[in-house]
Each structure stands twice: as C-alpha cells, then as structure tokens.
Design a protein around this motif. Structure first.
Motif, PDB file in Angstrom:
ATOM      1  N   ASP A 106     -60.086  26.734 -54.645  1.00 53.57           N
ATOM      2  CA  ASP A 106     -59.603  27.338 -55.880  1.00 53.57           C
ATOM      3  C   ASP A 106     -60.686  27.379 -56.955  1.00 53.57           C
ATOM      4  OD1 ASP A 106     -59.783  24.678 -56.503  1.00 53.57           O
ATOM      5  OD2 ASP A 106     -57.697  24.450 -57.180  1.00 53.57           O
ATOM      6  N   ALA A 107     -61.949  27.165 -56.542  1.00 55.73           N
ATOM      7  CA  ALA A 107     -63.059  27.218 -57.495  1.00 55.73           C
ATOM      8  C   ALA A 107     -63.226  28.637 -58.028  1.00 55.73           C
ATOM      9  CB  ALA A 107     -64.353  26.753 -56.827  1.00 55.73           C
ATOM     10  N   SER A 108     -63.832  28.754 -59.183  1.00 54.59           N
ATOM     11  CA  SER A 108     -64.072  30.063 -59.781  1.00 54.59           C
ATOM     12  C   SER A 108     -65.230  30.763 -59.086  1.00 54.59           C
ATOM     13  CB  SER A 108     -64.403  29.905 -61.268  1.00 54.59           C
ATOM     14  OG  SER A 108     -65.655  29.245 -61.426  1.00 54.59           O
ATOM     15  N   ALA A 109     -65.347  32.063 -59.324  1.00 52.63           N
ATOM     16  CA  ALA A 109     -66.458  32.829 -58.762  1.00 52.63           C
ATOM     17  C   ALA A 109     -67.790  32.263 -59.250  1.00 52.63           C
ATOM     18  CB  ALA A 109     -66.326  34.301 -59.135  1.00 52.63           C
ATOM     19  N   GLY A 110     -67.819  31.848 -60.523  1.00 55.78           N
ATOM     20  CA  GLY A 110     -69.044  31.271 -61.063  1.00 55.78           C
ATOM     21  C   GLY A 110     -69.440  29.993 -60.355  1.00 55.78           C
ATOM     22  N   ASP A 111     -68.433  29.162 -60.024  1.00 61.67           N
ATOM     23  CA  ASP A 111     -68.712  27.919 -59.305  1.00 61.67           C
ATOM     24  C   ASP A 111     -69.263  28.211 -57.910  1.00 61.67           C
ATOM     25  OD1 ASP A 111     -67.886  26.328 -61.396  1.00 61.67           O
ATOM     26  OD2 ASP A 111     -65.838  26.103 -60.632  1.00 61.67           O
ATOM     27  N   LEU A 112     -68.693  29.221 -57.253  1.00 57.90           N
ATOM     28  CA  LEU A 112     -69.170  29.605 -55.924  1.00 57.90           C
ATOM     29  C   LEU A 112     -70.618  30.062 -55.981  1.00 57.90           C
ATOM     30  CD1 LEU A 112     -68.838  30.379 -52.911  1.00 57.90           C
ATOM     31  CD2 LEU A 112     -67.941  32.588 -53.692  1.00 57.90           C
ATOM     32  N   LEU A 113     -70.932  30.943 -56.912  1.00 59.97           N
ATOM     33  CA  LEU A 113     -72.287  31.468 -57.020  1.00 59.97           C
ATOM     34  C   LEU A 113     -73.279  30.350 -57.342  1.00 59.97           C
ATOM     35  CD1 LEU A 113     -71.524  34.720 -59.055  1.00 59.97           C
ATOM     36  CD2 LEU A 113     -71.911  34.529 -56.597  1.00 59.97           C
ATOM     37  N   SER A 114     -72.897  29.462 -58.253  1.00 59.41           N
ATOM     38  CA  SER A 114     -73.785  28.352 -58.615  1.00 59.41           C
ATOM     39  C   SER A 114     -74.008  27.422 -57.434  1.00 59.41           C
ATOM     40  CB  SER A 114     -73.184  27.565 -59.788  1.00 59.41           C
ATOM     41  OG  SER A 114     -73.129  28.355 -60.955  1.00 59.41           O
ATOM     42  N   ALA A 115     -72.942  27.145 -56.678  1.00 58.48           N
ATOM     43  CA  ALA A 115     -73.061  26.256 -55.531  1.00 58.48           C
ATOM     44  C   ALA A 115     -74.010  26.838 -54.491  1.00 58.48           C
ATOM     45  CB  ALA A 115     -71.686  26.005 -54.919  1.00 58.48           C
ATOM     46  N   VAL A 116     -73.876  28.116 -54.207  1.00 59.14           N
ATOM     47  CA  VAL A 116     -74.742  28.754 -53.209  1.00 59.14           C
ATOM     48  C   VAL A 116     -76.192  28.750 -53.694  1.00 59.14           C
ATOM     49  CG1 VAL A 116     -75.257  30.921 -52.028  1.00 59.14           C
ATOM     50  CG2 VAL A 116     -72.890  30.142 -52.225  1.00 59.14           C
ATOM     51  N   ARG A 117     -76.402  29.059 -54.968  1.00 58.73           N
ATOM     52  CA  ARG A 117     -77.770  29.042 -55.514  1.00 58.73           C
ATOM     53  C   ARG A 117     -78.369  27.645 -55.408  1.00 58.73           C
ATOM     54  NH1 ARG A 117     -75.533  31.887 -60.020  1.00 58.73           N
ATOM     55  NH2 ARG A 117     -75.985  34.125 -59.957  1.00 58.73           N
ATOM     56  N   ASP A 118     -77.602  26.643 -55.839  1.00 55.20           N
ATOM     57  CA  ASP A 118     -78.120  25.269 -55.818  1.00 55.20           C
ATOM     58  C   ASP A 118     -78.443  24.823 -54.394  1.00 55.20           C
ATOM     59  OD1 ASP A 118     -77.808  25.170 -58.543  1.00 55.20           O
ATOM     60  OD2 ASP A 118     -75.960  23.995 -58.503  1.00 55.20           O
ATOM     61  N   ALA A 119     -77.530  25.095 -53.462  1.00 60.90           N
ATOM     62  CA  ALA A 119     -77.736  24.675 -52.079  1.00 60.90           C
ATOM     63  C   ALA A 119     -78.937  25.382 -51.463  1.00 60.90           C
ATOM     64  CB  ALA A 119     -76.477  24.937 -51.249  1.00 60.90           C
ATOM     65  N   SER A 120     -79.092  26.657 -51.763  1.00 56.22           N
ATOM     66  CA  SER A 120     -80.203  27.422 -51.181  1.00 56.22           C
ATOM     67  C   SER A 120     -81.549  26.926 -51.703  1.00 56.22           C
ATOM     68  CB  SER A 120     -80.051  28.913 -51.486  1.00 56.22           C
ATOM     69  OG  SER A 120     -80.280  29.176 -52.855  1.00 56.22           O
ATOM     70  N   GLY A 121     -81.538  26.350 -52.892  1.00 63.43           N
ATOM     71  CA  GLY A 121     -82.777  25.846 -53.477  1.00 63.43           C
ATOM     72  C   GLY A 121     -83.076  24.407 -53.127  1.00 63.43           C
ATOM     73  N   GLY A 122     -82.288  23.846 -52.202  1.00 67.48           N
ATOM     74  CA  GLY A 122     -82.517  22.473 -51.786  1.00 67.48           C
ATOM     75  C   GLY A 122     -81.800  21.448 -52.632  1.00 67.48           C
ATOM     76  N   GLY A 123     -80.916  21.908 -53.521  1.00 72.66           N
ATOM     77  CA  GLY A 123     -80.177  20.998 -54.376  1.00 72.66           C
ATOM     78  C   GLY A 123     -78.875  20.542 -53.748  1.00 72.66           C
ATOM     79  N   VAL A 124     -78.118  19.781 -54.522  1.00 70.59           N
ATOM     80  CA  VAL A 124     -76.816  19.278 -54.096  1.00 70.59           C
ATOM     81  C   VAL A 124     -75.759  19.964 -54.944  1.00 70.59           C
ATOM     82  CG1 VAL A 124     -75.354  17.238 -53.822  1.00 70.59           C
ATOM     83  CG2 VAL A 124     -77.822  17.055 -53.504  1.00 70.59           C
ATOM     84  N   ALA A 125     -74.796  20.611 -54.299  1.00 74.59           N
ATOM     85  CA  ALA A 125     -73.756  21.370 -55.000  1.00 74.59           C
ATOM     86  C   ALA A 125     -72.422  20.652 -54.851  1.00 74.59           C
ATOM     87  CB  ALA A 125     -73.673  22.794 -54.442  1.00 74.59           C
ATOM     88  N   LEU A 126     -72.086  19.833 -55.840  1.00 71.89           N
ATOM     89  CA  LEU A 126     -70.870  19.044 -55.773  1.00 71.89           C
ATOM     90  C   LEU A 126     -70.037  19.237 -57.037  1.00 71.89           C
ATOM     91  CD1 LEU A 126     -72.391  15.678 -54.478  1.00 71.89           C
ATOM     92  CD2 LEU A 126     -71.140  17.371 -53.129  1.00 71.89           C
ATOM     93  N   PRO A 127     -68.704  19.229 -56.912  1.00 67.75           N
ATOM     94  CA  PRO A 127     -67.858  19.319 -58.099  1.00 67.75           C
ATOM     95  C   PRO A 127     -67.980  18.061 -58.940  1.00 67.75           C
ATOM     96  CG  PRO A 127     -66.520  18.933 -56.148  1.00 67.75           C
ATOM     97  CD  PRO A 127     -67.915  19.181 -55.674  1.00 67.75           C
TER      98      PRO A 127
END
Length: 217
Positions: A106-127
């Motif tokens: 139920d995350a927002s579109a913004g949360d999805l986009l941020s998570a994918v960006r963070d993960a792709s850059g080697g970061g950790v994408a956690l709520p």
C-alpha cells in the motif's frame, strides 16, 4: 541510463500497477513481469535487471527462497521484498536472504520510485518502522555490557554513522546531519564496514538486526 526493473507478483493487477507507476516516470524501464517466484529467478538470469521486486505474500517461505535464488547469481541485482506484512521478523528474514529493501503493497508511488532508486544505487530501501526498530535494537546492542566485539571497536563518530546507515541515509544526508564532508563520511562508512566485517550497507543492517535480535525485543 534507465534503471531496469523486473516485477514478480502472483496478482496480475499488482504486477501491472507497479509497472505502470514505474514506466510513467523517466529513468525506469520494466524489462519483465513474472507470474511466480520460479519464473522470477529464470527471468532475472535472462534479462539481468538492476532491481527485482519479489512478492512475499502467499507462500512466504517460497518468497524468501526466491530472493536467495535471485541474488545468488553474479552480478546480483538488488531485490526489494514487496508484501502486505508489516512484521519486523519478515523484514529481517528478507534482509537475511539478501534483499536490499522491504516495501509495503500500500506504499505510495513516490515510495516505490524512491525504493527502486535507492536499491539500484547500492543503498538500503526500508520503511520508517523497520529502520526505527533496527536503530532501537542497535542502540540496545551498543549499550549492552556484553555485546559483539566488533561493535566495541567503533568510535563514537562511527557509531553515529552506523545509526545513519540503519536509517537508510545517503552519504550526502549523513554529512548534512553530522556536519561532515561527503569524503569524510565515505571514510567513516568504510571504517564501519571494515570493523564490522561486512562488505556493504545491507551487511551493516544485517549486523544490527542479527545482534539486536539476540538481545530480544
């Protein structure tokens, strides 16, 4: 260059919804849609995406196994576990299996986009609720009279940097919070990873989760 994403979910509407949200924004390319976990592993090997969204709903253990199967190849894509479960243990299980993120359905579109960006850059994408629990458990670990030997080797500043890593902050954000240059932050991050015996930020999160869990809730 666009971030290449593979989406795996047993529900067609969920797959299409995530795909629509991603492809409606510049910089994202959905390279494949998988109907189940075994197909996700196969398609990941074929398309070599940067990020894979893996559904944990339904058969939870199969989802965890799929994460392990996807990250087993080299170079491994970043995996984000997508689920309806707001459960600490589920998040930690996903991280232990190799996921770099945990996203609620139920995350927002913004949360999805941020998570994918963070993960792709080697970061950790956690709520926030996951990072808050990680930080709480890590602080208990750091204050415990008997704690992991590696943790005791960290300086005060390195403890502060590790706490920022658990919150998912970038090097620039850590620098702004701690009044440090980005190059200094990189030096501290490298020291933290080296002392903890982990290779990346996800490893630091797993370290805190593992030893924090040993202390109990």
């Amino acid at each position: 260059m666009s971030i290449r994403v593979l989406i795996s979910d047993g529900q067609e509407l969920m797959r299409l919804g995530f795909a629509l949200m991603l492809e409606s924004q510049p910089g994202f390319e959905v390279v494949a849609l998988a109907q189940d976990r075994s197909q996700a592993i196969e398609l990941s090997r074929h398309h070599r995406p940067d990020v894979v969204l893996v559904d944990l709903d339904g058969s939870y253990l199969e989802g965890i196994a799929a994460i392990r199967g996807i990250v087993a190849r080299e170079p491994a894509p970043s995996v984000i576990a997508v689920t309806s479960f707001d459960c600490d243990d589920a998040a930690f299980d996903a991280l232990e299996a190799g996921a770099a993120g945990y996203l609620m359905k139920d995350a927002s579109a913004g949360d999805l986009l941020s998570a994918v960006r963070d993960a792709s850059g080697g970061g950790v994408a956690l709520p926030l609720w996951v990072t808050s629990e990680l930080v709480r458990r890590y602080r208990r670990l750091a204050q415990a009279p008997e704690t992991a030997a590696e943790c005791k080797l960290l300086t005060r500043r390195e403890h502060e940097v590790l706490t920022c890593l658990l919150e998912g902050l970038t090097n620039a954000e850590i620098g702004a919070r701690l009044w440090l240059s980005e190059s200094t932050v990189k030096t501290h991050v490298g020291a933290v990873l080296r002392k903890l015996g982990v290779r990346d930020r996800v490893g630091a999160v797993l370290y805190a989760a593992r030893y924090g869990l040993l202390l109990g809730n």
